[in-house]
Write a protein that holds these residues in place. Structure first.
Motif, mmCIF file in Angstrom:
data_model
loop_
_atom_site.group_PDB
_atom_site.id
_atom_site.type_symbol
_atom_site.label_atom_id
_atom_site.label_comp_id
_atom_site.label_asym_id
_atom_site.label_seq_id
_atom_site.Cartn_x
_atom_site.Cartn_y
_atom_site.Cartn_z
ATOM 1 N N VAL A 86 49.135 -19.636 46.729
ATOM 2 C CA VAL A 86 50.439 -19.331 46.261
ATOM 3 C C VAL A 86 50.613 -20.293 45.056
ATOM 4 O O VAL A 86 50.641 -19.931 43.606
ATOM 5 N N PHE A 134 56.098 -14.998 53.293
ATOM 6 C CA PHE A 134 55.486 -15.007 51.723
ATOM 7 C C PHE A 134 55.803 -13.781 51.086
ATOM 8 O O PHE A 134 55.996 -12.535 51.831
ATOM 9 N N ALA A 135 55.948 -13.792 49.715
ATOM 10 C CA ALA A 135 56.211 -12.661 49.021
ATOM 11 C C ALA A 135 55.489 -12.638 47.701
ATOM 12 O O ALA A 135 54.948 -13.781 47.251
ATOM 13 N N THR A 136 55.274 -11.467 47.246
ATOM 14 C CA THR A 136 54.613 -11.298 45.853
ATOM 15 C C THR A 136 55.637 -11.035 44.692
ATOM 16 O O THR A 136 55.160 -11.571 43.671
ATOM 17 N N TYR A 140 50.117 -13.588 46.640
ATOM 18 C CA TYR A 140 51.627 -14.150 46.969
ATOM 19 C C TYR A 140 51.961 -15.114 45.862
ATOM 20 O O TYR A 140 51.054 -15.822 45.275
ATOM 21 N N HIS A 194 61.145 -11.890 47.460
ATOM 22 C CA HIS A 194 61.423 -13.432 47.878
ATOM 23 C C HIS A 194 62.979 -13.638 47.971
ATOM 24 O O HIS A 194 63.178 -14.390 48.735
ATOM 25 N N TYR A 236 55.302 -16.565 46.046
ATOM 26 C CA TYR A 236 56.521 -17.156 46.433
ATOM 27 C C TYR A 236 56.280 -17.478 47.996
ATOM 28 O O TYR A 236 55.664 -16.667 48.706
ATOM 29 N N PHE A 237 57.164 -18.545 48.500
ATOM 30 C CA PHE A 237 57.142 -18.544 49.883
ATOM 31 C C PHE A 237 58.520 -19.197 50.398
ATOM 32 O O PHE A 237 59.054 -20.210 49.488
ATOM 33 N N VAL A 294 44.854 -13.698 48.752
ATOM 34 C CA VAL A 294 46.392 -13.025 48.469
ATOM 35 C C VAL A 294 46.835 -13.207 47.466
ATOM 36 O O VAL A 294 46.325 -14.150 46.462
#
Length: 347
Positions: free
Chosen positions: A233, A320-322, A307, A327, A309-310, A305
């Motif tokens: 991240v 986790f988010a892209t 991603y 997010h 955000y987390f 990965v």
């Protein structure tokens, strides 16, 4: 005349027998195990520069050796008077004077365990150093300013934050802070080995950047599986010049300023410090804590990965988010709604 010679011979034989008996008695006393102390264990400290007489007196006073003359005889027989070493010694069973001398000559000093867990700052390590009875916190903090110990790896280092490797060290009680710090730096150089340094260089990271990134990973997660993902991240954010926005960097900035009370507020996120990654883009100026081997490795070998955000699940792991939209949904679920339900249950 013959009668006088006969009597003299008898007297000489008697004296020899008496001398032999005395020598046997001395030998038995020297070889007899002794322990006069009442407790389960006895500690005795031999200061540097102590001579045999002083050492013998300390041993007798502590109940380790029964009498001073026994120690002197045993020392004479051993031939090791110049080999006795300073330090703290532990005795928990009866020992002969000869065995005691062997212990001191080997330098078999009692060693205590000093454990520094991952994620500690220099200030927190100094507190541990003092709490475990190794010396004053100020001594450790001062020793940790010796940045010259890592100038071969990080010429820009002004102190040893991030370069004191967290693990358990087995040390004599009176080990000076400077020696503890030197061992911790050696531990770091062993952990952040040639392979990890090469991986950092291959990815365009300096040692300082890699160690700083590892410290963020260390502070953000305790989950071994997550470390490479968290590192990814931050590496992804670095590539697109996006702010790190890491809460631990704000906490560190507040701690350095003596303004952290254990709670992080929205106002704190505006605190003006180069370590505040909400205000200043990129990595902070340097490490914010001591990272373990797993976090150091994650920093230079992040997960593949995308991603950006987390958010915490509040159990030590993260979601986790892209995308920002994804997010925000995670934040709603795991922060807003989670704590709303928690408050309702506690009413």
């Amino acid at each position: 005349m013959m009668r006088w010679i006969g009597r003299l011979a008898i007297l000489l034989v008697a004296l020899a027998a008496m001398a032999g008996g005395g020598a046997w008695w001395v030998y038995q006393r020297v070889q007899q195990p002794f322990r006069g102390a009442a407790g389960a264990e006895t500690f005795i400290d031999i200061p540097a520069g102590s001579g045999p007489v002083s050492i013998g007196t300390r041993l007798v006073d502590a109940g380790i050796v029964q009498e001073a003359w026994i120690f002197r005889v045993a020392l004479l027989l051993s031939g090791r008077a110049r080999e006795l070493k300073a330090g703290e010694y532990r005795f928990d069973a009866p020992m002969t004077a000869g065995a005691v001398i062997d212990k001191l000559a080997r330098g078999d000093v009692y060693k205590r365990m000093l454990t520094f867990r991952e994620g500690l700052t220099i200030a927190e390590m100094a507190h541990v150093f003092e709490e475990r009875g190794f010396g004053a916190a100020a001594e450790f903090s001062q020793a940790a300013q010796n940045a010259a110990l890592v100038h071969d790896l990080d010429p820009a280092a002004r102190d040893l934050e991030g370069y004191l490797f967290p693990e358990t060290y087995t040390l004599p009680r009176n080990t000076p802070a400077s020696e503890v710090v030197a061992q911790m730096v050696a531990g770091f150089k062993t952990a952040f080995d040639v392979g990890l340094r090469a991986a950092a260089t291959a990815d365009g990271l300096t040692v300082r950047q890699a160690v700083t990134l590892a410290s963020l990973v260390e502070k953000e997660t305790a989950s071994g599986d997550e470390r490479p993902v968290v590192a990814a991240v931050y590496r992804n954010r670095m590539k697109i010049k996006m702010g790190m926005q890491a809460d631990p960097t704000v906490i560190y900035a507040l701690q350095r300023a003596g303004q952290y009370d254990g709670n992080l507020t929205r106002e704190d996120l505006r605190f003006d410090s180069p370590y505040n990654t909400y205000r200043y883009a990129g990595l902070p100026p340097g490490p914010i804590a001591a990272a373990g081997r797993a976090s150091l490795e994650a920093a230079v070998k992040p997960a593949a990965v995308d991603y950006l955000y987390f958010v915490s699940r509040n159990d030590g792991t993260h979601v986790f988010a892209t995308t920002l939209a994804e997010h925000n949904r995670n934040v709603q679920t795991w922060q807003v709604e989670y704590f709303r339900k928690l408050r309702q249950r506690n009413r």
